[in-house]
Design an enzyme around this catalytic site. Structure first.
Site, short mmCIF file in Angstrom:
data_model
loop_
_atom_site.label_atom_id
_atom_site.label_comp_id
_atom_site.label_asym_id
_atom_site.label_seq_id
_atom_site.Cartn_x
_atom_site.Cartn_y
_atom_site.Cartn_z
N SER A 129 0.95 -1.67 -0.16
CA SER A 129 0.31 0.23 0.01
C SER A 129 0.47 0.80 0.02
O SER A 129 0.33 2.57 0.00
CB SER A 129 -0.80 0.21 1.40
OG SER A 129 -0.57 0.41 2.39
N LYS A 167 0.11 4.29 7.10
CA LYS A 167 -0.15 4.95 6.27
C LYS A 167 0.55 6.18 5.86
O LYS A 167 0.75 6.64 7.60
CB LYS A 167 -1.47 4.91 6.58
CG LYS A 167 -2.48 3.43 6.00
CD LYS A 167 -2.34 3.05 4.61
CE LYS A 167 -2.82 1.91 4.66
NZ LYS A 167 -1.59 0.84 4.92
#
Length: 210
Positions: A129, A167
């Site tokens: 990601s 993230k």
């Protein structure tokens, strides 16, 4: 972490490994030993780093000898390096149950980072990601432990006290937005009480060099 910083980090680690091998065995390592030590996939890649060290005046290479390496630059001492423990893994993808494991450490040059201290730790990355900013599956991220972050910083967080993830962090309109750096993935939104920030990513160790 930029490619230039990543290269400098690898060069410092190779230089210090040559010093350590000379101290322990009385001779420098071979190129193949350097490949094995740093998981470099080809001798040509290792030779590239050695040439860069030679160009920087840190090394002399005698091509007539298999162990013809001589370090000429400043050697790192215990005051120049910091121990960074590997404490587990974190997903760059779907959050997973956090697992801690304190069986590995690395020693890194302090001058490559501006925010490392005894509260710095390392995590192995699983998932894709964050690939658009160069954090790949299998890499190790260096994390400065802290409970808060600024908008736009890359963080490691626990979701619901169990699931870990890496993230980019944003706090907007009373909600936490966790942004994946992968154009094929979507942002996720959470209430602030659902998120516990473990730290901010300050460095990266690439595990594979081709």
């Amino acid at each position: 972490m930029t490619k230039n910083v990543e290269m400098q980090q690898k060069m410092e680690m190779i230089k210090n490994y040559i010093y350590e091998t000379v101290d322990e065995r009385g001779c420098p390592p071979t190129i193949r030993e350097i490949c094995y030590k740093f998981d470099i996939k080809s001798t040509s890649s290792a030779s590239y780093y050695l040439r860069k060290l030679e160009d920087a005046g840190e090394l002399r290479i005698n091509k007539q000898k298999s162990r013809g390496l001589e370090v000429t630059g400043k050697r790192l001492t215990s005051r120049d390096v910091i121990r960074v423990p590997l404490v587990g893994s974190v997903t760059a993808g779907i959050p997973k149950l956090a697992v801690e494991d304190n069986d590995e450490s690395v020693y890194l040059p302090q001058n490559l980072f501006t925010r490392v201290d005894e509260n710095t730790f390392m995590l192995a990355v699983e998932g894709t990601s964050m690939i658009d900013i160069g954090i790949n599956d299998g890499d190790k991220i260096i994390v400065k432990q802290q409970p808060t972050a600024r908008n736009g910083q890359v963080i490691v967080a626990l979701i619901g006290d169990e699931m870990s993830t890496v993230k980019r962090f944003y706090l907007e309109n009373g909600k936490v937005r966790l942004h994946p750096e992968n154009k094929y993935m979507q942002d996720k939104f959470y209430n602030p009480e659902e998120i516990k920030i473990l730290g901010v990513v300050v460095g990266l160790i690439r595990t594979e060099i081709h």
